[in-house]
Design a protein around this motif. Sequence first.
Motif, PDB file in Angstrom:
ATOM      1  N   HIS A   1       0.850  -1.218   0.003  1.00  0.00           N
ATOM      2  CA  HIS A   1       0.127  -0.089  -0.002  1.00  0.00           C
ATOM      3  C   HIS A   1       0.734   1.440   0.017  1.00  0.00           C
ATOM      4  O   HIS A   1       0.597   2.158  -1.058  1.00  0.00           O
ATOM      5  N   VAL A   2       1.628   1.600   1.041  1.00  0.00           N
ATOM      6  CA  VAL A   2       2.468   2.889   1.375  1.00  0.00           C
ATOM      7  C   VAL A   2       3.640   2.676   0.812  1.00  0.00           C
ATOM      8  O   VAL A   2       4.665   1.690   1.457  1.00  0.00           O
ATOM      9  N   PRO A   3       4.239   3.292  -0.221  1.00  0.00           N
ATOM     10  CA  PRO A   3       5.723   2.995  -0.876  1.00  0.00           C
ATOM     11  C   PRO A   3       6.625   3.819  -0.176  1.00  0.00           C
ATOM     12  O   PRO A   3       6.150   5.101   0.290  1.00  0.00           O
ATOM     13  N   HIS A   4       7.923   3.650  -0.487  1.00  0.00           N
ATOM     14  CA  HIS A   4       8.772   4.810  -0.414  1.00  0.00           C
ATOM     15  C   HIS A   4       8.575   5.364  -2.079  1.00  0.00           C
ATOM     16  O   HIS A   4       8.884   4.436  -3.048  1.00  0.00           O
ATOM     17  N   PHE A   5       8.270   6.382  -2.246  1.00  0.00           N
ATOM     18  CA  PHE A   5       7.709   6.977  -3.298  1.00  0.00           C
ATOM     19  C   PHE A   5       8.970   7.229  -4.541  1.00  0.00           C
ATOM     20  O   PHE A   5       8.708   7.688  -5.606  1.00  0.00           O
ATOM     21  N   GLU A   6      10.120   7.096  -4.033  1.00  0.00           N
ATOM     22  CA  GLU A   6      11.369   7.037  -5.174  1.00  0.00           C
ATOM     23  C   GLU A   6      10.827   6.229  -6.323  1.00  0.00           C
ATOM     24  O   GLU A   6      10.590   4.951  -5.894  1.00  0.00           O
ATOM     25  N   LYS A   7      11.182   6.540  -7.560  1.00  0.00           N
ATOM     26  CA  LYS A   7      11.109   5.442  -8.537  1.00  0.00           C
ATOM     27  C   LYS A   7      12.506   5.433  -9.127  1.00  0.00           C
ATOM     28  O   LYS A   7      13.004   6.439  -9.813  1.00  0.00           O
ATOM     29  N   MET A   8      12.726   4.129  -9.281  1.00  0.00           N
ATOM     30  CA  MET A   8      14.334   3.916  -9.680  1.00  0.00           C
ATOM     31  C   MET A   8      14.037   3.047 -11.210  1.00  0.00           C
ATOM     32  O   MET A   8      13.451   2.450 -11.352  1.00  0.00           O
ATOM     33  N   LEU A   9      15.149   3.461 -12.087  1.00  0.00           N
ATOM     34  CA  LEU A   9      15.362   3.020 -13.244  1.00  0.00           C
ATOM     35  C   LEU A   9      15.192   1.493 -13.467  1.00  0.00           C
ATOM     36  O   LEU A   9      14.832   0.640 -13.958  1.00  0.00           O
ATOM     37  N   TYR A  10      16.395   0.893 -12.490  1.00  0.00           N
ATOM     38  CA  TYR A  10      16.672  -0.610 -12.441  1.00  0.00           C
ATOM     39  C   TYR A  10      15.240  -1.289 -12.004  1.00  0.00           C
ATOM     40  O   TYR A  10      15.193  -2.337 -12.559  1.00  0.00           O
TER      41      TYR A  10
END
Length: 494
Positions: free
Chosen positions: A40-49
């Motif tokens: 449900h609750v993410p760490h909102f950073e989006k990583m390319l890998y």
Amino acid sequence: DRKKRELEMNLFTLKMMAKGGIHDHISQGFARYSTDAKWHVPHFEKMLYDQAQLAVVYSIAVQKTGSQEMREIVEDILTYVSRDLTHPEGGFYTAEDADSYPSEGSKEKKEGAFCVWSFTELQDILGSHKIEGYEDKSLADVIIHHYNVEKDGNVNPRMDPHGELLGQNVLTELPEKDTPLIPDESRYKEALNKARKLLHEKRLTRPRPSLDDKILTSSNGLMISGFCAAGRALGRQDYIAAAEKAGNFLCTHLLDQNGAKSAENGGKLLRSCYGASAHALQQLDTPIHGFIDDYAFTVQAMLDLYESTFDVIWLKRAISFQDTQDALFLDKSDGGYFAAEEGASDIIIRLKDDHDGAEPSSNSISAMNLLRLHKLTNNKKYKTQAEKIFEIFHLRLTQIPVSMSALTEAYLFYRQDGPVLLLNTSHPDHKEFITELHSKYLPFLTCLTPEVGQEVSGHLAGANLTPSSKGLLIKSDQDEKVSVNSLEDVLQNL
């Protein structure tokens, strides 16, 4: 049976991830990880890998099931990468940050501010948009119902220790609703799509999270593989074209320009370059040379590009980069690859990567690369080098195989010892045949084309393709050869 149960477990996990808040339902892509057991609750950073590896695994799900749902998730991921993480010349940026300013003029950034919604905000944006045929319902009602929005926010305070998500909603389809808000399925889906589009447009008016504009060789290699996997599984030539563009970017901008050699002739990789705010490319005054993972993921990408396009240039580049990797990192006595270059003056002890974590280790990927190169070229030196990797990590493989899952996959490829399919590119239906092969998950089949020439592949010596056949299956180091004319012929001989 066991295989069916294992497949169902994997598909269930993929489905729940896509429905959870770790998946950005408005602007596509996946966040880095979930802070709770329900996605449900993410760490909102989006990583390319992450996008790269998820594109691969969801593409495999498409090949295994033909699922439209899984297909749409692949397209979702690559929409995000193409739109938000791609340099105009084809390379890929590293990440988008988790924190951003809640509004213009805010003095302090907050985790997830770019992504979350209050109940009132959703009503203000979508409440006036009524649904045709269901005038008592609005787009706000649909979003609130479908994504489990609550008036006081749907984030458990235990998942928000700093109070940054107080009163906010992370959109999630979990728990799933038994029935949609309106019974007309097509009208409901149309309303959802329209609402998501309006929310995406609204989100673009918010201050964006910072973009990490490093263009890392390792992550770009992974993303090239992701686009290749999706292109093959979905039959999307635009994805293959994006992978080729990124491959050429890597071989141009992430190769040491001070060296005299090219990508086809043993050039040294660089660790990264930088895309400035105006998308201009920049390099450090003293560039950092590539690490072992840069080489491993690049070789993998070149092999994936070859098996997606059958352009021999990619196979030659894979061989070249593997040669350079061996010269710089190979343990020439015991086998396996060190993390640091030979002769590095600032390294006291040269260690070997031995854990597959958020990214697979360089030794795991290298083992698979070497086995694939052996299958494509019939050069036994590659197989011998892979066998040494299995030998030095045999305790890990036997005692804790989950810690080296990618090496376990390579070992399965080794033990299965699948055939090589020499494709007849002169056959009038060869393109359709390749498309059919690519649409299936055939992990132990290696495809090769005659255009590579005998100087690259020993398989071509004595391999006689009959004009009427679509291919020749070469089994067990050329001991047996079988002409094939259909996918069924291939499947029967795997």
